[in-house]
Design a protein around this motif. Sequence first.
Motif, short mmCIF file in Angstrom:
data_model
loop_
_atom_site.label_atom_id
_atom_site.label_comp_id
_atom_site.label_asym_id
_atom_site.label_seq_id
_atom_site.Cartn_x
_atom_site.Cartn_y
_atom_site.Cartn_z
N MET A 1 -49.51 1.61 -24.97
CA MET A 1 -50.25 2.69 -24.34
C MET A 1 -51.31 2.06 -23.42
O MET A 1 -52.05 1.19 -23.84
N GLN A 2 -51.34 2.54 -22.21
CA GLN A 2 -52.28 2.06 -21.21
C GLN A 2 -53.25 3.19 -20.84
O GLN A 2 -52.94 4.37 -20.99
N THR A 3 -54.41 2.82 -20.33
CA THR A 3 -55.39 3.81 -19.89
C THR A 3 -54.78 4.73 -18.83
O THR A 3 -55.02 5.94 -18.84
N GLU A 4 -53.96 4.14 -17.96
CA GLU A 4 -53.33 4.94 -16.90
C GLU A 4 -52.42 6.02 -17.50
O GLU A 4 -52.31 7.12 -16.95
N ASP A 5 -51.77 5.69 -18.61
CA ASP A 5 -50.90 6.68 -19.28
C ASP A 5 -51.72 7.86 -19.77
O ASP A 5 -51.31 9.02 -19.62
N LEU A 6 -52.86 7.60 -20.35
CA LEU A 6 -53.70 8.69 -20.85
C LEU A 6 -54.22 9.54 -19.70
O LEU A 6 -54.26 10.77 -19.81
N MET A 7 -54.59 8.90 -18.60
CA MET A 7 -55.04 9.66 -17.43
C MET A 7 -53.90 10.51 -16.88
O MET A 7 -54.12 11.65 -16.46
N SER A 8 -52.69 9.98 -16.91
CA SER A 8 -51.53 10.74 -16.44
C SER A 8 -51.30 11.98 -17.28
O SER A 8 -50.88 13.02 -16.76
N LEU A 9 -51.56 11.90 -18.58
CA LEU A 9 -51.35 13.05 -19.45
C LEU A 9 -52.24 14.23 -19.08
O LEU A 9 -51.85 15.38 -19.27
N VAL A 10 -53.42 13.95 -18.55
CA VAL A 10 -54.34 15.04 -18.21
C VAL A 10 -54.29 15.42 -16.74
O VAL A 10 -55.01 16.34 -16.31
N THR A 11 -53.45 14.73 -15.94
CA THR A 11 -53.37 15.05 -14.51
C THR A 11 -51.98 15.46 -14.05
O THR A 11 -51.85 16.29 -13.16
N LYS A 12 -50.94 14.89 -14.62
CA LYS A 12 -49.57 15.20 -14.18
C LYS A 12 -49.08 16.49 -14.83
O LYS A 12 -49.45 16.82 -15.95
N THR A 13 -48.22 17.16 -14.10
CA THR A 13 -47.69 18.43 -14.60
C THR A 13 -46.20 18.30 -14.93
O THR A 13 -45.51 17.43 -14.40
N MET A 14 -45.76 19.19 -15.79
CA MET A 14 -44.34 19.25 -16.17
C MET A 14 -43.54 19.69 -14.94
O MET A 14 -43.84 20.75 -14.37
N PRO A 15 -42.54 18.90 -14.53
CA PRO A 15 -41.82 19.22 -13.29
C PRO A 15 -40.69 20.23 -13.43
O PRO A 15 -40.12 20.65 -12.42
N PHE A 16 -40.34 20.63 -14.65
CA PHE A 16 -39.21 21.55 -14.83
C PHE A 16 -39.35 22.29 -16.15
O PHE A 16 -40.20 21.97 -16.97
N GLY A 17 -38.48 23.27 -16.33
CA GLY A 17 -38.39 23.96 -17.62
C GLY A 17 -39.37 25.10 -17.78
O GLY A 17 -40.05 25.53 -16.86
N LYS A 18 -39.42 25.57 -19.01
CA LYS A 18 -40.23 26.73 -19.37
C LYS A 18 -41.71 26.53 -19.03
O LYS A 18 -42.41 27.47 -18.69
N TYR A 19 -42.18 25.30 -19.14
CA TYR A 19 -43.59 25.01 -18.93
C TYR A 19 -43.83 24.26 -17.61
O TYR A 19 -44.81 23.53 -17.47
#
Length: 70
Positions: A1-19
């Motif tokens: 787990m990298q700091t960048e991964d954690l930042m991505s979790l709070v900034t990137k959005t789900m690109p498909f599906g119900k959500y």
Amino acid sequence: MQTEDLMSLVTKTMPFGKYEGRVLADLPGHYLGWFAREGFPRGELGHLLALMYEIDHNNLRDLLLPLRKL
């Protein structure tokens, strides 16, 4: 787990599906659990979803709160 991964979790959005369009950190636990059972997508998205699943499964979502304020 990298700091960048954690930042991505709070900034990137789900690109498909119900959500689609929802920030990865805001995906519901049952949806993450479905991916854990059925298989995560390949690549970065799959890695981030698996990480979010582990965070949710271990009741650690509060760890992401400080990153949301940045």
